[in-house]
Design an enzyme around this catalytic site. Structure first.
Site, PDB file in Angstrom:
ATOM      1  N   GLY A 104      86.181 -91.287  31.657  1.00 26.28           N
ATOM      2  CA  GLY A 104      86.354 -89.962  32.267  1.00 26.28           C
ATOM      3  C   GLY A 104      85.601 -88.857  31.558  1.00 26.28           C
ATOM      4  CB  SER A 106      81.361 -87.032  34.247  1.00 21.69           C
ATOM      5  OG  SER A 106      82.207 -87.763  35.090  1.00 21.69           O
ATOM      6  CG  ASP A 149      88.522 -90.011  35.752  1.00 19.15           C
ATOM      7  OD1 ASP A 149      89.475 -90.785  35.996  1.00 19.15           O
ATOM      8  OD2 ASP A 149      87.387 -90.413  35.435  1.00 19.15           O
TER       9      ASP A 149
HETATM   10  O1  PMV Z   1      86.229 -96.906  35.566  1.00 18.58           O
HETATM   11  P1  PMV Z   1      86.672 -95.709  36.297  1.00 18.58           P
HETATM   12  O2  PMV Z   1      87.334 -94.674  35.459  1.00 18.58           O
HETATM   13  O3  PMV Z   1      85.602 -95.172  37.189  1.00 18.58           O
HETATM   14  O4  PMV Z   1      87.901 -96.168  37.223  1.00 18.58           O
HETATM   15  C1  PMV Z   1      87.776 -96.752  38.462  1.00 18.58           C
HETATM   16  C2  PMV Z   1      89.144 -97.067  38.961  1.00 18.58           C
HETATM   17  C3  PMV Z   1      89.151 -97.874  40.242  1.00 18.58           C
HETATM   18  O5  PMV Z   1      90.508 -98.192  40.520  1.00 18.58           O
HETATM   19  C4  PMV Z   1      88.383 -99.173  40.069  1.00 18.58           C
HETATM   20  C5  PMV Z   1      88.537 -97.106  41.391  1.00 18.58           C
HETATM   21  C6  PMV Z   1      89.372 -95.940  41.890  1.00 18.58           C
HETATM   22  O6  PMV Z   1      88.791 -95.058  42.572  1.00 18.58           O
HETATM   23  O7  PMV Z   1      90.593 -95.878  41.648  1.00 18.58           O
END
Ligand code: PMV
Length: 319
Positions: A104, A106, A149
């Protein structure tokens, strides 16, 4: 000079399965993005130390910058729409998080910059506006972000969330235990990983539906274990959750190896976190053992960080 900071996050349980309606739990970690801002004679300059990139803008927001700096221009545009005139300033952005690793960075950087700029302007944004303004930055960076995030970067803490519902704070009693966050160094695309899992789920829904139900049941149990302070139980659930993520194809040989090494070195459990196909692995361990476990994986050539759970949200720092 004003400095603001905001935390990164890890997903403790439920990533991917959350995309089709299961719940997930995320927590703010002790790695922060920072923005320093000070007034300048004219124009706007934003430098990102981690991206190795900068934007030079005039006060109407025209100027030269690469696409990686566009989120911060979007933040300024969103601030202008909320009545913040644009004033000449310089901003320096730094982040303790590795980039494109699912922590997170960004979103936290957009939050820190929006808070620093609004404070420099004389009226720091409140939580709700900080969320909305920073989300404009995240939209530019990621297309269609869930917003989790940004929510965590603003408020900190530990939350359970379901698509389409507001995140809800979860009670955590885990004093005496640490998270270990290990960066595999493999860069990944969240979008591709999500599309791959959705394709698999569509093709085999009768079988995979059971995995989605299992993931949601893990979250349900984890909420109880977090408030009971049962780190051993949480470690076991992390191992099971890693298995589910492997089953839907988002682990890699490296992520499996790191999880295995963390457990072998004494962690109570380990799993990949976030989109997978690279990025980070997290583990939970007794605080007294965490440093040694981190050293073990560093010895294998990986970057590792220790963190508590539920770090504080965005704040202005005294410098
Ligand atoms: O790795 P990150 O923080 O981009 O998390 C993605 C989380 C997923 O569940 C895979 C996708 C989402 O939009 O929830």
């Amino acid at each position: 000079m004003i400095e603001a900071s905001a935390p990164g996050k890890v997903i403790l349980f439920g990533e991917h399965f959350v995309v089709k309606g299961s719940r997930a739990i995320a927590t703010a970690v002790d790695l922060r993005a920072r923005a320093r801002a000070e007034r300048a004679e004219r124009g706007i300059s934003i430098d990102s130390a981690n991206l190795g990139s900068s934007a030079r803008l005039s006060l109407d927001l025209s100027g030269t910058y690469g696409p990686e700096m566009a989120p911060y221009v979007a933040v300024l545009r969103a601030l202008r729409e909320r009545g913040y005139s644009l004033i000449p300033h310089r901003a320096l952005l730094t982040s303790e998080m590795p980039l494109s690793a699912g922590l997170g960075s960004s979103a936290a950087s957009s939050v820190a910059y929006a808070l620093a700029y609004s404070a420099l302007h004389g009226s720091p944004l409140g939580e709700r506006e900080l969320f909305e303004v920073s989300l404009e930055g995240e939209r530019v960076a990621h297309g269609n972000p869930s917003g989790i995030d940004n929510a965590i970067a603003v408020k900190g803490g530990t939350v359970v969330y379901r698509r389409g519902e507001a995140p809800r704070e979860v009670e955590v009693r885990l004093g005496g235990h640490s998270l270990i966050i290990v960066d595999s160094g493999e860069k990944r695309s969240t979008r591709e990983a999500v599309e791959g899992v959705l394709r698999l789920a569509d093709r085999h829904w009768r079988a995979l539906e059971k995995l989605y139900l299992a993931a949601d049941a893990i979250v349900e149990e984890a909420i109880a274990l977090l408030s009971a302070g049962d780190a051993e139980g949480l470690g076991e659930l992390m191992n099971v959750n890693h298995g589910l993520l492997s089953a839907v194809g988002v682990s890699t040989a490296k992520l499996d190896l790191i999880a295995h090494e963390l457990r072998r070195a004494g962690a109570l459990g380990a799993k990949l976190t976030g989109a997978g196909r690279g990025g980070c692995v997290i583990a939970i361990a007794q605080a007294g053992r965490a440093q040694r476990i981190a050293e073990h994986v560093k010895g294998l050539g990986y970057e590792a960080f220790l963190s508590g759970l539920g770090a504080p949200g965005a704040r202005l720092e005294t410098i």
